[in-house]
Write a protein that holds these residues in place. Structure first.
Motif, PDB file in Angstrom:
ATOM      1  N   LEU A 288      -7.707   4.298   3.066  1.00 55.80           N
ATOM      2  CA  LEU A 288      -6.348   4.795   2.803  1.00 55.80           C
ATOM      3  C   LEU A 288      -6.062   4.813   1.298  1.00 55.80           C
ATOM      4  N   LEU A 289      -6.445   3.784   0.603  1.00 47.61           N
ATOM      5  CA  LEU A 289      -6.233   3.720  -0.839  1.00 47.61           C
ATOM      6  C   LEU A 289      -6.986   4.833  -1.571  1.00 47.61           C
TER       7      LEU A 289
ATOM      8  N   ASN B  79       0.829  -1.206   0.000  1.00 45.73           N
ATOM      9  CA  ASN B  79       0.000   0.000   0.000  1.00 45.73           C
ATOM     10  C   ASN B  79       0.871   1.267   0.000  1.00 45.73           C
ATOM     11  N   LYS B  80       1.933   1.226   0.751  1.00 45.80           N
ATOM     12  CA  LYS B  80       2.809   2.399   0.865  1.00 45.80           C
ATOM     13  C   LYS B  80       3.526   2.708  -0.448  1.00 45.80           C
TER      14      LYS B  80
ATOM     15  N   ALA C  55      -3.643   6.079  -9.883  1.00 51.34           N
ATOM     16  CA  ALA C  55      -4.631   6.644  -8.960  1.00 51.34           C
ATOM     17  C   ALA C  55      -6.042   6.533  -9.545  1.00 51.34           C
TER      18      ALA C  55
ATOM     19  N   GLN D 101      -5.927  12.313  -3.664  1.00 52.21           N
ATOM     20  CA  GLN D 101      -4.919  13.368  -3.502  1.00 52.21           C
ATOM     21  C   GLN D 101      -4.138  13.575  -4.794  1.00 52.21           C
ATOM     22  N   ILE D 102      -3.829  12.481  -5.481  1.00 54.26           N
ATOM     23  CA  ILE D 102      -3.111  12.595  -6.757  1.00 54.26           C
ATOM     24  C   ILE D 102      -4.009  13.256  -7.810  1.00 54.26           C
TER      25      ILE D 102
ATOM     26  N   ASN E  25      -8.100   7.728  -0.299  1.00 49.83           N
ATOM     27  CA  ASN E  25      -7.568   9.057   0.050  1.00 49.83           C
ATOM     28  C   ASN E  25      -6.294   9.388  -0.731  1.00 49.83           C
ATOM     29  N   ASP E  26      -5.395   8.408  -0.833  1.00 44.00           N
ATOM     30  CA  ASP E  26      -4.145   8.643  -1.578  1.00 44.00           C
ATOM     31  C   ASP E  26      -4.427   8.870  -3.062  1.00 44.00           C
TER      32      ASP E  26
END
Length: 237
Positions: free
Chosen positions: A181-182, A150-151, A228, A188-189, A184-185
């Motif tokens: 979490l996935l 994930n990171k 993304a 953001q992109i 949100n990231d």
């Protein structure tokens, strides 16, 4: 009268003879003394030569010069040129101490060990993902491997393009915290790309150049943007 003359002549002869005798004796004594002195000098010279040391009497001018030459000559100190001084200072600065060398070697060894650990972790996580796809019977869930995936989901160096479809399929069934979490990231992109495109359209408008340069945004990488979008489409369906 004749006798008196004879006596006078005999006296004169005796006086003359005595004078001649005195002169002869004096000359003999002088010659004897000269011979004695010459003999003594010859003996002294022979003794000096036999000892291997010939003493010379210093002349007046030689003695004066010897006194001057015996004095130590003061050498003038050469002034260092600025180039020589700079080279000396830089040479001292360029010298590395043993402690500094040890620190550099230790840091290089740590960096190498960290790179090896990262590479090992990468292979383990990719194998974990491949086993989930091709050998699910022997696959076991590991929280640490999932967190790493994930990171680093947007990194093309750690997760190559060949492994991305499998990772997207793996996250398709994500629920709970990992799903949020996935998303949100990924959002953001998308937001970063929208802001960049908006800033590009506003460049043509009349505004202060300094202000536009200070608020200039960085465009996201194309591969990152596509990943993304694919995550959002996969999880929102």
């Amino acid at each position: 009268m004749g006798r008196n003359k004879k006596r006078k002549s005999e006296k004169n002869q005796n006086i003359h003879q005595s004078k001649e005798d005195l002169v002869v004796t004096e000359s003999n004594t002088l010659s004897d003394s000269d011979e004695d002195t010459n003999r003594t000098l010859a003996k002294e010279e022979s003794n000096e030569i036999s000892d291997g040391k010939i003493m010379k009497r210093p002349l007046e001018h030689e003695s004066e010069n010897s006194d001057v030459e015996d004095e130590p000559k003061k050498r003038k100190k050469k002034k260092k040129t600025p180039a020589a001084e700079e080279s000396a200072t830089t040479g001292k600065k360029n010298k590395i101490s043993k402690r500094q060398m040890k620190k550099e070697k230790h840091a290089a060894r740590l960096a190498l060990e960290q790179a090896q650990v990262k590479n090992q972790t990468k292979t383990q996580c990719l194998n974990y993902l491949s086993q989930w796809k091709h050998d699910r019977q022997n696959w076991k869930f590991m929280k640490a491997r999932q967190v790493w995936l994930n990171k680093n989901k947007f990194s093309t160096q750690l997760i190559p393009e060949a492994s991305w479809p499998i990772l997207l399929e793996y996250f398709e069934s994500a629920k709970g915290n990992i799903k949020t979490l996935l998303l949100n990231d990924a959002n953001q992109i998308i937001k970063q790309m929208d802001e960049w495109t908006e800033s590009q359209t506003n460049k043509d408008a009349e505004c202060d150049k300094e202000q536009s340069e200070s608020t200039e945004l960085v465009k996201p990488d194309k591969t990152v943007y596509n990943r993304a979008r694919s995550i959002i489409q996969c999880l929102q369906e």
